[in-house]
Design an enzyme around this catalytic site. Structure first.
Site, PDB file in Angstrom:
ATOM      1  N   ASN A  68      29.104 -17.405 -30.269  1.00 12.39           N
ATOM      2  CA  ASN A  68      29.932 -17.118 -29.092  1.00 12.39           C
ATOM      3  C   ASN A  68      30.258 -18.384 -28.304  1.00 12.39           C
ATOM      4  O   ASN A  68      30.377 -18.356 -27.073  1.00 12.39           O
ATOM      5  CB  ASN A  68      29.239 -16.092 -28.190  1.00 12.39           C
ATOM      6  CG  ASN A  68      29.791 -14.691 -28.404  1.00 12.39           C
ATOM      7  OD1 ASN A  68      30.995 -14.476 -28.425  1.00 12.39           O
ATOM      8  ND2 ASN A  68      28.894 -13.736 -28.588  1.00 12.39           N
ATOM      9  N   HIS A 126      61.684  -9.514 -23.437  1.00  6.83           N
ATOM     10  CA  HIS A 126      62.311  -8.798 -24.541  1.00  6.83           C
ATOM     11  C   HIS A 126      63.120  -7.591 -24.077  1.00  6.83           C
ATOM     12  O   HIS A 126      63.777  -6.940 -24.904  1.00  6.83           O
ATOM     13  CB  HIS A 126      61.234  -8.310 -25.529  1.00  6.83           C
ATOM     14  CG  HIS A 126      60.239  -9.351 -25.912  1.00  6.83           C
ATOM     15  ND1 HIS A 126      58.977  -9.415 -25.376  1.00  6.83           N
ATOM     16  CD2 HIS A 126      60.324 -10.389 -26.793  1.00  6.83           C
ATOM     17  CE1 HIS A 126      58.302 -10.433 -25.901  1.00  6.83           C
ATOM     18  NE2 HIS A 126      59.109 -11.046 -26.759  1.00  6.83           N
ATOM     19  N   HIS A 167      36.080 -10.032 -36.648  1.00  2.00           N
ATOM     20  CA  HIS A 167      35.697 -11.375 -37.101  1.00  2.00           C
ATOM     21  C   HIS A 167      36.032 -11.523 -38.578  1.00  2.00           C
ATOM     22  O   HIS A 167      36.185 -10.530 -39.298  1.00  2.00           O
ATOM     23  CB  HIS A 167      34.190 -11.598 -36.927  1.00  2.00           C
ATOM     24  CG  HIS A 167      33.752 -11.727 -35.505  1.00  2.00           C
ATOM     25  ND1 HIS A 167      33.287 -12.910 -34.956  1.00  2.00           N
ATOM     26  CD2 HIS A 167      33.690 -10.808 -34.507  1.00  2.00           C
ATOM     27  CE1 HIS A 167      32.965 -12.713 -33.693  1.00  2.00           C
ATOM     28  NE2 HIS A 167      33.198 -11.448 -33.395  1.00  2.00           N
ATOM     29  N   CYS A 197      53.645  -6.613 -21.040  1.00  2.00           N
ATOM     30  CA  CYS A 197      54.486  -6.594 -22.237  1.00  2.00           C
ATOM     31  C   CYS A 197      53.731  -5.914 -23.375  1.00  2.00           C
ATOM     32  O   CYS A 197      52.539  -6.116 -23.556  1.00  2.00           O
ATOM     33  CB  CYS A 197      54.866  -8.023 -22.623  1.00  2.00           C
ATOM     34  SG  CYS A 197      55.829  -8.151 -24.154  1.00  2.00           S
ATOM     35  N   ASN A 223      30.068 -11.498 -38.696  1.00  2.00           N
ATOM     36  CA  ASN A 223      29.884 -10.531 -37.616  1.00  2.00           C
ATOM     37  C   ASN A 223      30.622  -9.266 -38.028  1.00  2.00           C
ATOM     38  O   ASN A 223      31.852  -9.214 -38.023  1.00  2.00           O
ATOM     39  CB  ASN A 223      30.436 -11.072 -36.291  1.00  2.00           C
ATOM     40  CG  ASN A 223      30.226 -10.116 -35.129  1.00  2.00           C
ATOM     41  OD1 ASN A 223      30.377  -8.901 -35.252  1.00  2.00           O
ATOM     42  ND2 ASN A 223      29.905 -10.659 -33.970  1.00  2.00           N
TER      43      ASN A 223
END
Length: 625
Positions: A202, A575, A329, A598, A16
């Site tokens: 998929n 973090h 991909h 985040c 792909n």
């Protein structure tokens, strides 16, 4: 690049590309992209090309025959969206015995888009008679399948539809797509044909094929359907990768492009190579003989094509600092053994080399150049005939225009004011008995003077822009007295009077030629223009000053907003780092609302370097009730 396969070996790659143009640009050419795989058959998905966009550079490469299926739908968001292409490496496109060169090809899988077999017209494929023509054309309208018949097997290059959990329309389309496809497979298997299915389906069939698979992951209807087609569940198909790598984990082929998941290999395996049917040996009924044990040498993922590679790529901090080059991909390949030659055949008529948009361009390139040359000859003949001695006035007009461009340095002169298609009486004074002594230079100047005023009297874009600017009061104008205030005459009135004077002078030039300066205007006009230009310069200076003040104010305001945003951005709990803001794009009650997450790349929860999963709405009003 690995060494070339032996004559009875065959390598098949599925990839792909997420846009064929982008991958060609990345590798430098289509040929370099294809050669990088060193494969006999290369199946590409998501070309993102429409039929009318196919060109030689995108479809034709030396040593390869190509077959395309492009999207045919005009639905919103679907044009130029999918598309598949199969490239076959061959030594000869004609009278060949190579198995890599297909003996037939078909676009789509319903039979309605056409087949390259001479004895078959476009008709509904066997077993699909119960479906309406509209239903069949709909599943084939997005350019998701190209079929090539290689004698020993029929190859399906597929790009399966994607459907979100809450997108009812796309779920219905995906169900119909695979149901009709399955009927086509069963029809071929009943006739004793072997089937290869390659591409981005998929669908991740098992929990081992997904990074974040939950307890109900395998209950999904599409995953259940996929597994039911596999040999271990009583189906006909082998999953080549799992047959060769049954327990391999974190073997993914696709990663989300908007979360930085590639950094921690947090993806899914949705690109597959499947096969159904018996082996090619005559004694295929012997126990233990099947396609995998007899013909599959290996099947693996080409991880070197991944965009993010350890050591030479930046870390994700809410986004990549440098744009990563490549698809989201990775290609998958298989190497087959003991694939014999087939009977002699030539390239099917569905090949890209025969498409009118490709074939026609190559055939008519010389004729296009010939037509251009003929057009130039006709044009020169028309122009030369226009300069005959029979028309003194027309010849004088054309000569005057030519001199006005080449010799008379007059800014703003427009050749359209005196063209061969217009009446020259409006631009060139008539030649009568009283003007026989008018010299050629005087004729040139007369024409230019009139054309200059004619053009200046027509309001063009620049004049309108200056007029709009002159209406705006500049900051400096509040502290200066206008020199024309006592006289009650503005600059526009001065321009009008000047134009009228010049027009009258040009009409009387057959009796008296005025003294001109280097630009073809009288000294009086220069004085007027000088005063007008000085006033215009003051207004421009004032406009620039005001514009600069506005920019300064806007810059200060933007800096204030940035400081305010920095102070309001929360820190993630995992973090203690500043979060990044995102906006909900999914249709629903929260669409358009902003939230914070985040900033680190998505990864497994066990990895403390990955995203900690922090989430907060930017506004209390954004919280769903």
């Amino acid at each position: 690049m690995k060494g070339k396969l032996s004559s009875d070996e065959m390598k098949i790659v599925t990839y792909n590309v997420n846009g064929l143009r982008q991958r060609i640009s990345q590798f430098g050419s289509l040929l370099k992209l294809l050669n990088s795989f060193d494969a006999d058959i290369i199946c590409i998905q998501e070309t993102k090309l429409r039929r009318q966009e196919l060109t030689v550079n995108l479809a034709i490469a030396d040593g390869y025959e190509s077959f395309f299926s492009c999207t045919r739908t005009y639905d919103k968001g679907r044009t130029g969206y999918s598309g598949v292409a199969t490239f076959c490496r061959v030594k000869s496109a004609f009278s060949s015995v190579e198995a890599a060169l297909p003996i037939a090809a078909e676009e789509g899988f319903t039979g309605l888009l056409g087949c390259s077999r001479k004895d078959e017209a476009a008709s509904v494929a066997e077993g699909l008679e119960e479906y309406s023509r509209e239903e069949l054309l709909k599943v084939d309208s997005e350019g998701r399948c190209i079929i090539t018949d290689h004698g020993h097997f029929v190859l399906f290059n597929l790009y399966g539809p994607r459907a979100g959990n809450e997108d009812a329309d796309r779920i219905k389309f995906k169900l119909s797509f695979f149901k009709i496809l399955e009927i086509r497979w069963e029809s071929l298997l009943r006739r004793g044909r072997r089937i290869f299915v390659v591409g981005d389906l998929n669908i991740a069939p098992c929990a081992i094929d997904r990074c974040d698979a939950g307890p109900d992951f395998e209950k999904n209807e599409f995953r259940t359907w996929f597994r039911s087609k596999l040999v271990e569940s009583g189906g006909h198909f082998f999953d080549f990768f799992r047959e060769k790598n049954p327990n391999r984990r974190e073997a993914f082929t696709c990663w989300p492009s908007n979360t930085g998941a590639e950094q921690f290999n947090y993806g899914t395996r949705i690109d597959h190579i499947l096969c159904a049917g018996s082996c090619l040996h005559e004694e295929h009924d012997v126990e233990g003989h099947n396609l995998v044990t007899c013909h599959v040498k290996e099947c693996n993922i080409l991880t070197e094509y991944k965009r993010w590679k350890p050591g030479n790529a930046p870390s994700w901090k809410g986004g990549w600092n440098n744009k990563l080059e490549g698809s989201d991909h990775a290609p998958v390949y298989t190497s087959l053994l003991e694939i014999p030659d087939v009977s002699q055949h030539s390239t099917p008529s569905l090949a890209a080399r025969y498409l009118p948009i490709i074939h026609g361009l190559q055939q008519t390139l010389v004729s296009v150049l010939m037509r251009r040359q003929a057009a130039k000859q006709v044009k020169s003949h028309v122009v030369s005939s226009s300069f005959s001695d029979e028309s003194i006035i027309l010849g004088g007009c054309s000569h005057s225009v030519k001199r006005s461009i080449t010799n008379c340095n007059v800014p703003g002169t427009d050749i359209s004011c005196c063209s061969l298609d217009q009446d020259c009486e409006n631009t060139i004074p008539k030649v009568d008995d009283h003007s026989e002594d008018l010299t050629e230079e005087a004729t040139c100047n007369t024409t230019i003077a009139f054309n200059r005023e004619y053009v200046s009297s027509m309001p063009n874009k620049e004049t309108r822009k200056r007029a709009r600017k002159s209406r705006q009061l500049s900051l400096r104008s509040f502290f200066q007295e206008s020199p024309n205030l006592d006289n009650g005459v503005d600059s526009s009135a001065t321009d009008i009077s000047t134009n009228q004077t010049c027009v009258v002078d040009s009409n009387n030039q057959s009796q008296e030629a005025p003294v001109m300066d280097d630009h073809g205007c009288s000294p009086t006009q220069n004085d007027t223009n000088g005063s007008a230009s000085s006033q215009g310069q003051e207004e421009q200076d004032g406009s620039r000053f005001l514009e600069k003040e506005k920019n300064n104010v806007a810059l200060l305001e933007w800096q204030r907003i940035q400081l305010l945003m920095q102070n309001s951005i929360p820190l993630c709990k995992g973090h203690r780092e500043p979060c990044v803001s995102r906006v909900v794009k999914k249709p629903g009650p929260t669409c358009g609302h902003r939230f914070y997450v985040c900033a680190r790349a998505e990864g497994p929860s066990s990895n403390h370097e990955a995203n900690c999963g922090y989430f907060r709405w930017a506004s209390m009003k954004s919280r769903p009730k």
